[in-house]
Design an enzyme around this catalytic site. Structure first.
Site, short mmCIF file in Angstrom:
data_model
loop_
_atom_site.label_atom_id
_atom_site.label_comp_id
_atom_site.label_asym_id
_atom_site.label_seq_id
_atom_site.Cartn_x
_atom_site.Cartn_y
_atom_site.Cartn_z
CB THR A 186 43.40 45.56 -52.43
OG1 THR A 186 43.37 46.74 -51.65
CG2 THR A 186 42.08 45.43 -53.18
NE ARG A 214 41.14 56.40 -50.06
CZ ARG A 214 41.44 55.21 -50.59
NH1 ARG A 214 41.07 54.12 -49.99
NH2 ARG A 214 42.10 55.14 -51.71
N GLY A 216 37.95 54.23 -51.36
CA GLY A 216 38.76 54.08 -52.57
C GLY A 216 37.95 53.51 -53.73
CG ASP A 217 40.16 51.36 -56.66
OD1 ASP A 217 40.69 51.46 -55.53
OD2 ASP A 217 40.49 50.49 -57.49
CB THR A 237 44.89 46.04 -56.40
OG1 THR A 237 45.63 46.46 -55.24
CG2 THR A 237 45.85 45.40 -57.38
N GLY A 238 45.31 49.27 -56.23
CA GLY A 238 46.27 50.37 -56.35
C GLY A 238 45.72 51.61 -55.69
N GLY A 240 43.53 54.11 -55.09
CA GLY A 240 42.15 54.17 -55.51
C GLY A 240 41.69 55.48 -56.13
N1 ASP Z 1 42.52 50.24 -54.18
C1 ASP Z 1 42.56 50.24 -52.74
C2 ASP Z 1 42.08 51.58 -52.24
O1 ASP Z 1 42.43 52.59 -52.80
C3 ASP Z 1 43.90 49.96 -52.18
C4 ASP Z 1 44.69 48.87 -52.87
O2 ASP Z 1 44.25 48.30 -53.82
O3 ASP Z 1 45.79 48.59 -52.40
O4 ASP Z 1 41.38 51.60 -51.26
#
Ligand code: ASP
Length: 320
Positions: A186, A214, A216-217, A237-238, A240
């Protein structure tokens, strides 16, 4: 381990200068999982994104333009999970999410599940500037992009052989709803311009194997992205789902604004809370005081920063 010192960056003492921090995703990056060639390519790509944003900021351009440009460069680079190079959904398709926020006015724009707009960050910006809305989704968002004259591509443009291979591996395992280990990259950027305004932008393909629409954040204002001139600009990032539950980006800004915490402390505290509920990932931040920091609890995060009087720095692993 939570926030080893090596995984955080400090840079303060602002003297009317500009700042830019970028990320290309957090995850299980370790030296034995990344080839020297990938390592080099990623660092070059991060450097290019810093160059694009800093060219704008150094000429007195806006934080908003800088984050837009840096994220666009990373979307176009197939090494990252955003724009070209995005991960595949359970059904083998690509659904892109992005958001942007202007700290000057706290205007924001976001899109989720777009599939034909070449640069989702440009679309998020149009939503902010040319529509009465904040958040558009799926086909409707792509339709708005067409009406706005933004470049459209065949969905196959976004796909790379490596992402298809990862998807095949994911489907062959037949376990889990999605795989947080199979999605590096991301992307996001935060900036402070010479006028003292901040902005943040984030763009992603989400998680490999995501299904049922789905989201994410990354496109959720307050979770993956937030910007407020009074406090900070954040891009996350992570995993979500955890970032949404904590409202991570807004929470960090709120702590800095209402509790007077430094951005580093506010970010570390919220990442600690994220760890407590089982979330993995990280954030980058800058603010009116000129801090340019990151905080993450994953083994690595693709990241970089540069300031009017700070040299360009890029890093991948937690210990650098
Ligand atoms: N945050 C992103 C999501 O959950 C994924 C990521 O940041 O790697 O879609």
């Amino acid at each position: 381990m939570l926030n080893p010192d090596s995984a955080t960056g400090h840079e303060t003492n602002r003297e009317g200068g500009w700042r830019l921090v970028i990320h290309g995703g957090a995850g299980t990056m370790s030296r034995d999982r990344i080839t020297p060639e990938q390592d080099r390519e990623i660092r070059v790509a991060l450097g290019r994104a810093l160059d694009a944003g800093s060219a704008i900021l150094s000429k007195g351009g806006s934080a908003l333009d800088a984050v837009t440009e840096s994220v666009k460069v990373l979307e176009d680079d197939p090494n990252f999970n955003a724009g070209r190079g995005s991960v595949l959904t359970y059904d083998g398709e690509i659904e892109l999410d992005a958001s942007i926020m202007d700290g000057r006015t706290r205007s924001a724009g976001a899109v989720a599940g777009v599939s034909t707009t070449k640069n989702p960050v440009l679309l998020a910006r149009r939503v902010m500037e040319a529509s009465p809305h904040v958040f558009l989704g799926r086909k409707g968002a792509d339709r708005f992009a067409m009406e706005q004259g933004l470049e459209q591509v065949d969905p196959s443009y976004f796909e790379t052989p490596e992402r298809r291979r990862q998807w095949q591996e994911f489907r062959a395992r037949k376990v889990g709803y999605f795989d947080v280990d199979m999605k590096y990259g991301t992307v996001g950027a935060v900036a402070l311009d010479k006028e003292g305004h901040v902005a943040a932008a984030t763009s992603t393909g989400g998680l490999t194997g995501k299904r049922w629409g789905r989201i994410g954040d990354s496109p959720v204002i307050g979770a993956g992205t937030y910007a407020d001139d009074r406090a900070c600009a954040i891009s996350a990032t992570g995993a979500g789902e955890y970032f949404i539950r904590l409202g991570v980006a807004h929470e960090i800004c709120a702590r800095a604004r209402l509790k007077g915490e430094s951005l580093q402390k506010a970010a570390d505290m919220v990442i600690a809370e994220l760890t407590e509920i089982g979330g993995i990932g990280g954030v980058i931040a800058t603010g009116p005081q000129g801090e340019m920091i990151w905080s993450f609890n994953a083994p690595g995060m693709y990241r970089g920063r540069i300031g009017s009087s700070q040299p360009k720095q890029v890093a991948i692993f937690g210990d650098e």
